[in-house]
Each structure stands twice: as structure tokens, then as C-alpha cells.
Write a protein that holds these residues in place. Structure first.
Motif, short mmCIF file in Angstrom:
data_model
loop_
_atom_site.label_atom_id
_atom_site.label_comp_id
_atom_site.label_asym_id
_atom_site.label_seq_id
_atom_site.Cartn_x
_atom_site.Cartn_y
_atom_site.Cartn_z
N TYR A 98 0.85 -1.20 0.00
CA TYR A 98 0.00 0.00 0.00
C TYR A 98 0.88 1.24 0.00
O TYR A 98 0.67 2.18 -0.77
N ARG A 99 1.87 1.27 0.88
CA ARG A 99 2.86 2.33 0.89
C ARG A 99 4.12 1.83 1.58
O ARG A 99 4.10 0.87 2.34
N CYS A 121 10.33 0.03 5.37
CA CYS A 121 9.13 -0.42 6.05
C CYS A 121 7.99 -0.40 5.04
O CYS A 121 7.89 0.53 4.23
N VAL A 122 7.15 -1.42 5.08
CA VAL A 122 6.02 -1.46 4.16
C VAL A 122 4.72 -1.66 4.93
O VAL A 122 4.69 -2.33 5.96
N ALA A 160 0.30 -0.40 10.45
CA ALA A 160 -0.34 0.85 9.99
C ALA A 160 0.62 2.00 10.28
O ALA A 160 0.88 2.32 11.44
N PHE A 161 1.13 2.62 9.25
CA PHE A 161 2.13 3.68 9.42
C PHE A 161 1.59 4.82 10.29
O PHE A 161 0.42 5.21 10.16
N PRO A 162 2.45 5.38 11.16
CA PRO A 162 2.07 6.62 11.85
C PRO A 162 2.12 7.77 10.85
O PRO A 162 3.14 7.98 10.19
N LEU A 169 8.54 5.94 12.98
CA LEU A 169 8.74 4.69 12.25
C LEU A 169 10.18 4.19 12.41
O LEU A 169 10.43 2.99 12.56
N SER A 170 11.12 5.12 12.42
CA SER A 170 12.52 4.75 12.60
C SER A 170 12.77 4.16 13.98
O SER A 170 13.49 3.17 14.13
#
Length: 563
Positions: free
Chosen positions: A472-473, A490-491, A529-531, A545-546
């Protein structure tokens, strides 16, 4: 008098009220329960008269020229009337995106030092409990019932004896501060952008000319701040039935009927909103034939999102993606026809060159210069780069702000003194200019990853992995291992994806090896789910994320990891 002349951005509303007094200016949902029963409607005459009455009451109460005034009111008829009333008296609205979170709200309010606070009861309660503006706020106006926090109410402002007095709009100078804007960001607490009346005037003219906006059009601004330009553009504003701080969670069933009923011609929507509505339209075969243009900004829009949403529109309609920031907008622009109908841009995007954001708009001077993390005091220190070389983006135009409020260090880092007396702005973005003079966006300067093998830029790396059908991203982050920083991708997977770990690991590695600039990437992590920022649901908070990736990889020895 300043040589730039006298200008008040609210004069546009006065002009519209004189030229087409009974034309619909704004429509807002009227709720019964949690569903809109019908719409409140104000003509240009009614909006102008209401803002006049409020403006007179403000002056009587002590909110006048130069008064910094925090405004925390939901999208509504009153929001428009209050904002134009503040402009008319020459006060300075302090507009803070509520999507930045309670803690950041407090910091922004402290920095902006408001002398007045206009807000709904919930905002007033938060102000009292959290101590917002305790040292500076002297005037309080509640939009709704007032409880224990003092001050007055909008109803009393409107009913004040001065509302019947003869009153004239303040003839503010073009150089006077018109507003202080805090919008959501992905790299820390937002900064207060100082916007002068000349900045707003230049933005209105640039947007009107760039997109050929005609009086009588109907706008659907899913980001309320953009709707405040509508009276100056001669457009009707239809406030969407949605939470503007949660665009990715919009319910298409609640906004599409209004777009049809009001025959909306123009819409501003974040990439996340276009994605959500486009997926719904694809499943249900929905079309929006009245839309002539869709303006999407805040983050890069993927080609798949553009294609999906474009299928809902007529052949003549366009999706345009302006590039810019609160400090300077618009800078560049490109349309869906150019992005989707040619093979060149698609091929270069999918190969990971970057995201094409188009040619600079008229009146904008754009340069790509050598990357520096320290201040650039004067334009003589700038080192311009050549065609195809990635550097940081520098702009200057009549729309470009010249300072941040109460952030001298941020101003020093972002502004470059020029011979004209008006500074150039360092966007904090990386990119390059191609052979045709178009700008390609390559990510934020602060988010580049410094590895042993060289510098990696976020967007060019991420685009390679976006080609995987289950992704998705993706996001490039740096993780410290020993004395080195290693690149990690990261995916976030597409909803419903059932790809296995072993297959995903193999295919991501193959994609990495397919491009020279991603061959050194050997570590991959799947995040649930990405922040992201709340406003656009697209600006990835790579710092968070890091840290997540760092924690997952501590003590691991495998070079390729799919979690």
C-alpha cells in the motif's frame, strides 16, 4: 503609507456582496442527530452583513486592529463570518489545525501569544483546564453557551449597541500581518507562518489564473482553510458532512449526495480522501459528472489513486496537484492528463526517479541548490545545481512568506536574504529539475538516510517498492547498527493482502536489486499501519517509524527481515 498599497483581504467579500448580493455564498449541513437534515444557507449579502455586525461588536469589546486572536470553531457559517469579521477590523486570526494534537496545540498557542480567544465551549474548556494562553489572553468570546470561564458570547457581541453604529472596514496595509497559520507537519511541532495581506491577495490571484476558476462555481473544500478563499474567487462554498481532521475516514455516502445536489464544480481533497472515495466509486460504479477540477495537495498523490478517482469524472475534468507549503503556495502544478496519459512520467516514476510536480507557476522563481543543514544568510552563498542533480528546493514569489512568528532560529534556517529585500524560502524538500524545466520531488531534506555507501533519498527509494501489488505504501528509514546507519524499508500492505512472508521477502529483494539506487537495501519490515499526520493521512512520521524499526532490529543478525 506602505508603497505596496492598502489592501484588506476581506474587501473581496464586500465586492461580491455588492456585485451579486443574493447569490449563494455558503451552505452548511444542518443536523438532526448525526445526519444532515438539510442545509443552512447564506447569500453573499447575508455573509457580508453578518461579518459586519460581528466586526462592529468586536471593536466595541476590544478586539481590533493588530489583536492576535486564536480561532477554534468548527467548519460552519459562523467560522466564515468570524474570520472575515477579524479581517475587517484588522485583527490577526491565529488558525491552528486541530489535527496536530492537544499537546502541540498548547505549544502553538503559547508561541503565538494570542490576546483574544474565540472558541466553541469544548475549546474554551480545554483552554481553562490546560492553561492555554493564560499569560496573554485578555478577551474571550464563546461561540455557544458560556459557562464558568468568563468573557462574553458571540450572541452578546452581535447584540451589542455598537452593532447599529456606522462602521467602516479597516484600511490595512499590504505589509500588515493578516493571519498566523499553523498547519500539520511531519517533522515536528508546526511553526506559525506569518501571512500578510499581500500574500493572501497574491495567492488568490495565482490560484484563480492557474486553474481558470470562474465566478459562479461551487466549491467543496474538505480542508476548511481553503474555503476561506472562495468569496474572493466568486465561488459558493458547500461545507462537507465529514470530520475535516480525519480525511481518510470520510464516508463517501455522506458527501457524494451533497456534491450531486449542489452540482459541485471544484473540490479540494487530500490524497487520503481521494483514495477512500475513489475506492468506493470503483466498487459501486459512482460518477461525479459536475466536477470540473479536483485540487489535491499536502502530499504526493500516487498514480493509482489518480487513475481510480479520475475514472469517476467526466472526460473534460482534471485532477491537478499543486506543489507548495503553507509558507509558499502554489509553487508548481501538474495535471492528471500529463501524469496519466504519457509514458515518460509514468516510466520515470515507477523506476524511482521521484514524483514529478510540474513546471513553476507564473511569478515563481525556483532553484535547486546544494544541500546544506546550516543557515544560508545571503543569496551570494547559494550554490545552484545543474539539470538532474538532486538538491534542496529554494523559491521566491509574491506568495512566499518571510518569517515565522516567535521562531527566530527556524526563520534563520529557512529564509535567505536577497537583493529585493524579500527573502527566498528554503522548502526543506529535495528534488531536481529535468530537461523540460519540471521539478521532481525526492523527499524531505531532514529524512534523507546517510549510509556507508552514500546518501539515500526517501521518495526515489520508496517508489521502487510501491510497484509491488501487495504494498500500500513504503517508507525508507535509517536504523543505527553499531557505528553505521543501515537503510530499512518499512512497508504497509494493501488491505486484504494475503502474501506470505517468504514470497514478500523474495520479491522485495528482487525489486531492490532492480535499481542501482536501492541495491544496498537489504532489510525490510512490515508495519501494521504507518504513523501519519491526521490532516492528510499521507505524511509519514518517519521519526516514529525509525524508532519502531530500531526496536524491532536490536540484536537481530539477519540482513533481510520481513516481520
Amino acid at each position: 503609507m506602505n508603497t505596496a498599497g492598502t489592501v484588506n483581504i476581506a474587501a473581496a467579500l464586500v465586492e461580491m456582496a455588492a456585485n451579486q448580493p443574493e447569490a449563494l455564498a455558503i451552505a452548511c449541513p444542518r443536523y438532526r442527530g448525526d445526519r444532515p437534515e438539510t442545509y443552512h444557507r447564506w447569500s453573499y449579502r447575508e455573509l457580508n452583513e453578518r461579518s459586519d455586525v460581528i466586526a462592529r461588536g468586536f471593536v466595541h469589546y476590544g478586539i481590533s486592529r493588530g489583536t492576535r486572536t486564536a480561532l477554534m470553531v468548527r467548519p460552519s457559517l459562523e467560522l466564515f463570518a468570524l474570520t472575515f469579521a477579524l479581517f475587517k477590523v484588522g485583527a490577526i486570526p491565529v488558525l491552528i489545525d486541530p489535527g496536530i494534537g492537544v499537546r502541540n496545540l498548547g505549544v502553538c498557542l503559547a508561541e503565538s501569544e494570542p490576546e483574544a480567544f474565540l472558541g466553541i465551549p469544548r475549546a474554551q474548556l480545554a483552554r481553562v483546564i490546560l492553561g492555554w494562553g493564560r499569560a496573554t489572553i485578555r478577551k474571550v468570546v464563546t461561540v455557544g453557551p458560556r459557562f464558568f470561564w468568563g468573557g462574553t458570547t458571540l450572541s452578546r457581541i452581535v447584540e451589542s449597541p455598537s452593532s447599529l453604529d456606522k462602521w467602516t472596514m479597516e484600511p490595512t496595509e499590504a505589509e500588515e500581518v493578516a493571519a498566523i497559520l499553523f498547519t500539520s507537519g511531519s517533522t515536528g511541532i508546526p511553526k506559525g507562518v506569518v501571512m500578510r495581506h499581500r500574500h493572501f491577495r497574491a495567492q488568490v490571484e495565482a490560484i484563480r489564473d492557474l486553474y481558470d476558476i470562474q465566478p459562479g462555481e461551487v466549491d467543496f473544500p474538505t480542508f476548511p482553510l481553503f474555503g476561506l478563499f472562495d468569496p474572493a474567487l466568486g465561488m459558493t462554498t458547500v461545507i462537507p458532512d465529514m470530520d475535516p481532521t480525519r480525511p481518510a475516514r470520510v464516508d463517501p455516502r455522506r458527501i457524494l449526495p451533497a456534491m450531486e445536489a449542489f452540482e459541485v464544480t471544484n473540490m479540494f481533497g487530500s490524497p487520503a480522501l481521494l483514495d477512500t472515495v475513489g475506492r468506493y466509486g470503483e466498487i459501486h460504479g459512482v460518477s461525479i459528472p459536475s466536477l470540473r477540477r479536483v485540487i489535491s495537495a499536502g502530499a504526493p498523490v500516487s498514480l493509482s489513486v489518480l487513475e481510480r478517482f479520475r475514472s469517476m469524472l467526466s472526460e473534460e475534468a482534471r485532477i491537478v496537484t499543486p506543489y507548495g507549503a503553507t509558507e509558499s503556495l502554489p509553487i508548481c502544478s501538474i495535471g492528471s492528463d500529463e501524469l496519466l496519459e504519457g509514458d515518460e512520467i509514468r516510466s520515470r516514476t515507477e523506476s524511482g526517479e521521484g514524483v514529478c510536480v510540474g513546471h513553476p507557476v507564473d511569478g515563481v522563481t525556483l532553484e535547486v541548490v546544494a544541500i546544506r543543514d546550516d543557515p544560508i544568510a545571503r543569496e551570494e552563498e547559494i550554490e545552484p545545481l545543474g539539470i538532474g542533480e538532486v538538491g534542496e528546493v529554494l523559491v521566491r514569489s509574491e506568495m512566499t512568506s518571510d518569517t515565522y512568528f516567535n521562531r527566530p532560529r527556524s526563520t534563520e534556517l529557512a529564509k535567505v536574504a536577497t537583493a529585493s529585500g524579500r527573502p527566498a524560502h528554503r522548502m526543506g524538500d529535495l528534488g531536481f529539475i529535468d530537461e523540460q524545466g519540471r521539478l521532481w520531488f525526492c523527499g524531505r531534506k531532514s529524512q534523507r538516510v546517510m549510509t556507508e555507501g552514500g546518501v539515500l533519498f526517501t521518495v526515489p527509494c520508496e517508489l521502487v517498492f510501491q510497484n509491488h501489488p501487495s504494498v500500500y505504501r513504503s517508507a525508507l528509514v535509517g536504523v543505527v547498527r553499531g557505528e553505521q546507519q543501515i537503510p530499512v524499508i518499512c512497508v504497509e500492505l494493501e488491505p486484504g493482502s494475503r502474501v506470505t512472508r517468504s514470497v514478500l521477502e523474495k520479491e522485495l529483494r528482487e525489486l531492490a536489486l532492480s535499481r542501482p539506487h536501492t541495491r544496498a537495501i537489504e532489510t525490510f519490515l512490515v508495519h501494521p499501519a504507518f504513523p501519519v499526520d491526521i490532516r492528510h493521512n499521507a505524511k509519514i512520521r518517519r521519526g516514529e517509524l525509525s524508532r519502531w524499526a530500531q526496536a524491532r532490529l536490536v540484536g537481530r543478525k539477519k540482513r533481510v527481515t520481513v516481520a
